[in-house]
Write a protein that holds these residues in place. Structure first.
Motif, PDB file in Angstrom:
ATOM      1  N   GLU A 118       0.828  -1.203   0.000  1.00 43.18           N
ATOM      2  CA  GLU A 118       0.000   0.000   0.000  1.00 43.18           C
ATOM      3  C   GLU A 118       0.866   1.259   0.000  1.00 43.18           C
ATOM      4  OE1 GLU A 118      -3.228  -2.115   3.058  1.00 43.18           O
ATOM      5  OE2 GLU A 118      -2.236  -0.218   3.603  1.00 43.18           O
ATOM      6  N   ALA A 119       0.519   2.217  -0.850  1.00 35.35           N
ATOM      7  CA  ALA A 119       1.039   3.587  -0.793  1.00 35.35           C
ATOM      8  C   ALA A 119       2.558   3.649  -0.701  1.00 35.35           C
ATOM      9  CB  ALA A 119       0.402   4.333   0.382  1.00 35.35           C
ATOM     10  N   ALA A 120       3.250   2.909  -1.548  1.00 33.79           N
ATOM     11  CA  ALA A 120       4.714   2.851  -1.509  1.00 33.79           C
ATOM     12  C   ALA A 120       5.345   4.122  -2.064  1.00 33.79           C
ATOM     13  CB  ALA A 120       5.199   1.642  -2.299  1.00 33.79           C
ATOM     14  N   GLU A 121       6.646   4.285  -1.813  1.00 32.84           N
ATOM     15  CA  GLU A 121       7.462   5.320  -2.448  1.00 32.84           C
ATOM     16  C   GLU A 121       8.210   4.651  -3.600  1.00 32.84           C
ATOM     17  OE1 GLU A 121       9.218   7.913  -4.162  1.00 32.84           O
ATOM     18  OE2 GLU A 121       8.189   8.788  -2.419  1.00 32.84           O
ATOM     19  N   CYS A 122       7.827   4.983  -4.821  1.00 36.25           N
ATOM     20  CA  CYS A 122       8.365   4.255  -5.978  1.00 36.25           C
ATOM     21  C   CYS A 122       9.389   5.053  -6.788  1.00 36.25           C
ATOM     22  CB  CYS A 122       7.222   3.808  -6.878  1.00 36.25           C
ATOM     23  SG  CYS A 122       6.097   2.646  -6.077  1.00 36.25           S
ATOM     24  N   ARG A 123       9.637   6.306  -6.434  1.00 36.87           N
ATOM     25  CA  ARG A 123      10.655   7.096  -7.141  1.00 36.87           C
ATOM     26  C   ARG A 123      12.020   7.048  -6.479  1.00 36.87           C
ATOM     27  NH1 ARG A 123      10.956  11.926  -7.143  1.00 36.87           N
ATOM     28  NH2 ARG A 123      11.855  12.328  -9.195  1.00 36.87           N
ATOM     29  N   MET A 124      12.019   7.063  -5.134  1.00 42.35           N
ATOM     30  CA  MET A 124      13.262   7.328  -4.407  1.00 42.35           C
ATOM     31  C   MET A 124      13.786   6.140  -3.605  1.00 42.35           C
ATOM     32  SD  MET A 124      13.833  10.391  -5.308  1.00 42.35           S
ATOM     33  CE  MET A 124      15.257  10.642  -4.266  1.00 42.35           C
ATOM     34  N   ALA A 125      13.156   4.982  -3.712  1.00 37.71           N
ATOM     35  CA  ALA A 125      13.504   3.861  -2.829  1.00 37.71           C
ATOM     36  C   ALA A 125      14.601   2.963  -3.373  1.00 37.71           C
ATOM     37  CB  ALA A 125      12.265   3.024  -2.542  1.00 37.71           C
ATOM     38  N   GLY A 126      15.060   3.203  -4.603  1.00 37.63           N
ATOM     39  CA  GLY A 126      16.089   2.338  -5.169  1.00 37.63           C
ATOM     40  C   GLY A 126      15.542   1.022  -5.676  1.00 37.63           C
ATOM     41  N   LEU A 127      14.311   1.041  -6.203  1.00 42.75           N
ATOM     42  CA  LEU A 127      13.714  -0.173  -6.762  1.00 42.75           C
ATOM     43  C   LEU A 127      14.365  -0.503  -8.108  1.00 42.75           C
ATOM     44  CD1 LEU A 127       9.955   0.571  -6.002  1.00 42.75           C
ATOM     45  CD2 LEU A 127      11.490  -0.910  -4.695  1.00 42.75           C
ATOM     46  N   PHE A 128      14.260  -1.762  -8.508  1.00 45.98           N
ATOM     47  CA  PHE A 128      14.861  -2.200  -9.770  1.00 45.98           C
ATOM     48  C   PHE A 128      14.159  -1.563 -10.973  1.00 45.98           C
ATOM     49  CE2 PHE A 128      16.262  -5.953  -7.212  1.00 45.98           C
ATOM     50  CZ  PHE A 128      17.627  -5.852  -7.471  1.00 45.98           C
ATOM     51  N   LEU A 129      14.948  -1.201 -11.967  1.00 41.39           N
ATOM     52  CA  LEU A 129      14.398  -0.677 -13.217  1.00 41.39           C
ATOM     53  C   LEU A 129      13.607  -1.744 -13.969  1.00 41.39           C
ATOM     54  CD1 LEU A 129      17.386   1.454 -14.571  1.00 41.39           C
ATOM     55  CD2 LEU A 129      15.110   2.322 -14.005  1.00 41.39           C
ATOM     56  N   GLU A 130      14.019  -2.998 -13.809  1.00 45.38           N
ATOM     57  CA  GLU A 130      13.354  -4.112 -14.489  1.00 45.38           C
ATOM     58  C   GLU A 130      12.860  -5.123 -13.450  1.00 45.38           C
ATOM     59  OE1 GLU A 130      16.085  -5.721 -17.327  1.00 45.38           O
ATOM     60  OE2 GLU A 130      16.345  -3.811 -18.374  1.00 45.38           O
ATOM     61  N   PRO A 131      11.733  -4.815 -12.791  1.00 40.60           N
ATOM     62  CA  PRO A 131      11.236  -5.690 -11.716  1.00 40.60           C
ATOM     63  C   PRO A 131      10.688  -7.008 -12.242  1.00 40.60           C
ATOM     64  CG  PRO A 131       9.673  -3.943 -12.154  1.00 40.60           C
ATOM     65  CD  PRO A 131      10.876  -3.631 -12.990  1.00 40.60           C
ATOM     66  N   GLU A 132      10.868  -8.056 -11.429  1.00 40.38           N
ATOM     67  CA  GLU A 132      10.348  -9.382 -11.768  1.00 40.38           C
ATOM     68  C   GLU A 132       9.796 -10.039 -10.515  1.00 40.38           C
ATOM     69  OE1 GLU A 132      11.762 -13.685 -13.682  1.00 40.38           O
ATOM     70  OE2 GLU A 132      13.178 -12.015 -13.565  1.00 40.38           O
ATOM     71  N   LEU A 133       8.546 -10.427 -10.554  1.00 44.65           N
ATOM     72  CA  LEU A 133       7.876 -10.984  -9.384  1.00 44.65           C
ATOM     73  C   LEU A 133       8.313 -12.423  -9.123  1.00 44.65           C
ATOM     74  CD1 LEU A 133       5.646 -10.248  -7.292  1.00 44.65           C
ATOM     75  CD2 LEU A 133       4.006 -11.332  -8.820  1.00 44.65           C
ATOM     76  N   THR A 134       8.441 -12.759  -7.844  1.00 47.49           N
ATOM     77  CA  THR A 134       8.717 -14.141  -7.467  1.00 47.49           C
ATOM     78  C   THR A 134       7.603 -15.038  -8.004  1.00 47.49           C
ATOM     79  OG1 THR A 134       7.821 -13.433  -5.315  1.00 47.49           O
ATOM     80  CG2 THR A 134      10.181 -13.807  -5.448  1.00 47.49           C
ATOM     81  N   THR A 135       7.968 -16.253  -8.405  1.00 54.09           N
ATOM     82  CA  THR A 135       7.078 -17.072  -9.241  1.00 54.09           C
ATOM     83  C   THR A 135       5.782 -17.506  -8.551  1.00 54.09           C
ATOM     84  OG1 THR A 135       8.335 -19.038  -8.591  1.00 54.09           O
ATOM     85  CG2 THR A 135       8.972 -17.958 -10.640  1.00 54.09           C
ATOM     86  N   ASN A 136       5.783 -17.652  -7.229  1.00 52.91           N
ATOM     87  CA  ASN A 136       4.606 -18.169  -6.526  1.00 52.91           C
ATOM     88  C   ASN A 136       3.718 -17.092  -5.927  1.00 52.91           C
ATOM     89  OD1 ASN A 136       6.707 -17.540  -4.644  1.00 52.91           O
ATOM     90  ND2 ASN A 136       5.548 -18.599  -3.059  1.00 52.91           N
ATOM     91  N   THR A 137       4.059 -15.832  -6.133  1.00 47.12           N
ATOM     92  CA  THR A 137       3.422 -14.733  -5.401  1.00 47.12           C
ATOM     93  C   THR A 137       2.159 -14.215  -6.076  1.00 47.12           C
ATOM     94  OG1 THR A 137       5.600 -14.034  -4.598  1.00 47.12           O
ATOM     95  CG2 THR A 137       3.814 -12.437  -4.420  1.00 47.12           C
ATOM     96  N   LYS A 138       1.117 -13.975  -5.255  1.00 51.53           N
ATOM     97  CA  LYS A 138      -0.050 -13.215  -5.678  1.00 51.53           C
ATOM     98  C   LYS A 138       0.034 -11.846  -4.998  1.00 51.53           C
ATOM     99  CE  LYS A 138      -2.247 -16.212  -8.259  1.00 51.53           C
ATOM    100  NZ  LYS A 138      -3.541 -16.772  -7.854  1.00 51.53           N
ATOM    101  N   MET A 139      -0.031 -10.784  -5.800  1.00 53.38           N
ATOM    102  CA  MET A 139       0.155  -9.445  -5.254  1.00 53.38           C
ATOM    103  C   MET A 139      -1.056  -8.559  -5.535  1.00 53.38           C
ATOM    104  SD  MET A 139       2.863  -6.417  -6.287  1.00 53.38           S
ATOM    105  CE  MET A 139       4.318  -7.127  -5.514  1.00 53.38           C
TER     106      MET A 139
END
Length: 411
Positions: free
Chosen positions: A247-268
């Motif tokens: 919920e309500a994350a900080e997505c500009r300044m947190a150092g997240l990956f440019l090319e995100p990939e979800l773990t295979t078993n996860t429902k988000m």
């Protein structure tokens, strides 16, 4: 002229007995009814007093000061446990890291730390799934004061799902970061989350299914540990959390990956308020849509007209929280290296370090001190602002969606 009074006929002996019996029955019924009402009133009054005393005697909310209960040797989970008794304190080893690159190269292991968590389990002795609840910038006292967290954890327990609260701040000498986000790195909280995951996998009552949720910093934490490039540094293979609600994350300044990939078993499920001006919705919506995942793994819900902390239980209000909306975005490549204008800003314009190699070494050896240096640069750049609107009364409206997502994907 007066009319003579009517004469009332006397009832017969049999009728008189019936009348008396009926009167006695009515009197008994009324008496019993009044007793029930009195008992109900006493019960409600007693329960109310118990509830009030539960908070006044256990916590003393009016005089409660988080700082008095939060230090490297004290955790805010201790008073939280008085509000939610019957749980188990679990301390586990973790690390502090500047960013994802530090974890990729193993530099976080230079900065070990012990973290406190508090685990609540459903009644019984059977194995159950468990949800980790990560706190926001306000710190671990949210577990005490948030009615949404209070209601949410109760409903999860009633469903047969355990709940673990983690205190990411107190061991690091921090109570909160909403006024100054440089006090603690987001990567450190993500490391704590992964170490807690490993603890829960081996807990005697865990059935191996683990969920995660969090708002704001907790939501950013959730996005960071949803990426297989990060989780695979702690776990074998490409699996991770079974369910994540961010919920309500900080997505500009947190150092997240440019090319995100979800773990295979996860429902988000990712949720954000459309008018959130503390952590902006648009960058997160764009980020989540970029996540490489199988069809149906990720759901996005942007709530129209909702502010940050929409389930706070109070009307929206203005607070002097720190924002960095005009600072250069901080994202990392697949190896964890910072990309974009922030690198030139630090090395060329402000010359924080003589070279990128020395900057990297500083992030590894002294992550907290280096974070402070970066924020001083932002201050000079005049991109640190204060003043946002937070709050909302949408907890009851949102709670069924929240609970049902865990119910559908954990049970």
């Amino acid at each position: 002229i007066r009319r003579p009074p009517r004469s009332t006929p006397k009832p017969s002996s049999a009728a008189s007995d019936v009348y008396k019996r009926q009167a006695i029955a009515n009197l008994i019924f009324t008496s019993n009814y009044m007793k029930k009402i009195i008992i109900i009133l006493i019960t409600v009054l007693f329960a109310s007093n118990v509830y009030a005393d539960h908070y006044k005697k256990k916590i003393d909310i009016k005089n409660f000061s988080p700082k008095q209960h939060c230090s490297p040797k004290k955790s805010l989970l201790v008073p939280a446990a008085k509000v939610f008794p019957g749980g188990e304190f679990i301390k586990f080893n973790s690390y502090s890291g500047f960013d994802q690159r530090a974890v990729i190269v193993g530099a976080h292991k230079k900065n070990p730390i012990e973290i406190t968590s508090y685990l609540l389990m459903p009644k019984g002795s059977g194995k159950v799934p468990i949800v980790i609840w990560a706190h926001a910038s306000g710190g671990a006292d949210a577990y005490i004061f948030s009615e949404f967290i209070n209601s949410g954890q109760k409903k999860l327990l009633d469903l047969g799902i355990g709940v673990m609260f983690i205190d990411n701040f107190c061991s690091r000498g921090v109570t909160s970061t909403w006024r100054d986000q440089s006090k603690a790195t987001i990567a450190s909280a993500a490391i704590d989350t992964m170490m807690a995951y490993k603890v829960l996998k081996n807990h005697p009552r865990s059935n191996g299914k683990i969920g995660l949720t969090g708002h704001s910093r907790g939501g950013t934490n959730a996005l960071m540990v949803s990426d297989v490039k990060f989780t695979s540094l702690f776990l074998e293979g490409k699996n991770g959390f079974d369910v994540i609600i961010g919920e309500a994350a900080e997505c500009r300044m947190a150092g997240l990956f440019l090319e995100p990939e979800l773990t295979t078993n996860t429902k988000m499920l990712y949720v954000h308020g459309s008018i959130d001006n503390l952590t902006l919705a648009k960058p997160c919506e764009e980020y989540v849509k970029k996540i490489k995942a199988k069809p149906g793994q990720v759901k996005i819900d942007i709530k129209e007209g909702w502010h940050h902390d929409w389930h706070g239980g109070f009307k929206p209000k203005k607070v002097k929280a720190m924002t960095m909306h005009t600072c250069p975005a901080f994202r990392v490549d697949n190896e964890g290296n910072a990309t974009g204008p922030i690198v030139d800003l630090g090395l060329k314009k402000y010359k924080l370090f003589p070279s990128q190699a020395e900057w990297i070494k500083a992030t590894e050896d002294e992550p907290k001190k280096t974070m402070k240096a970066v924020f001083k640069m932002f201050k000079k750049e005049k991109c640190l602002k204060r003043g946002v609107t937070i709050g909302g009364m949408h907890g009851d409206e949102y709670l069924p969606q929240f609970i049902n997502f865990f119910k559908e994907n954990l049970l």
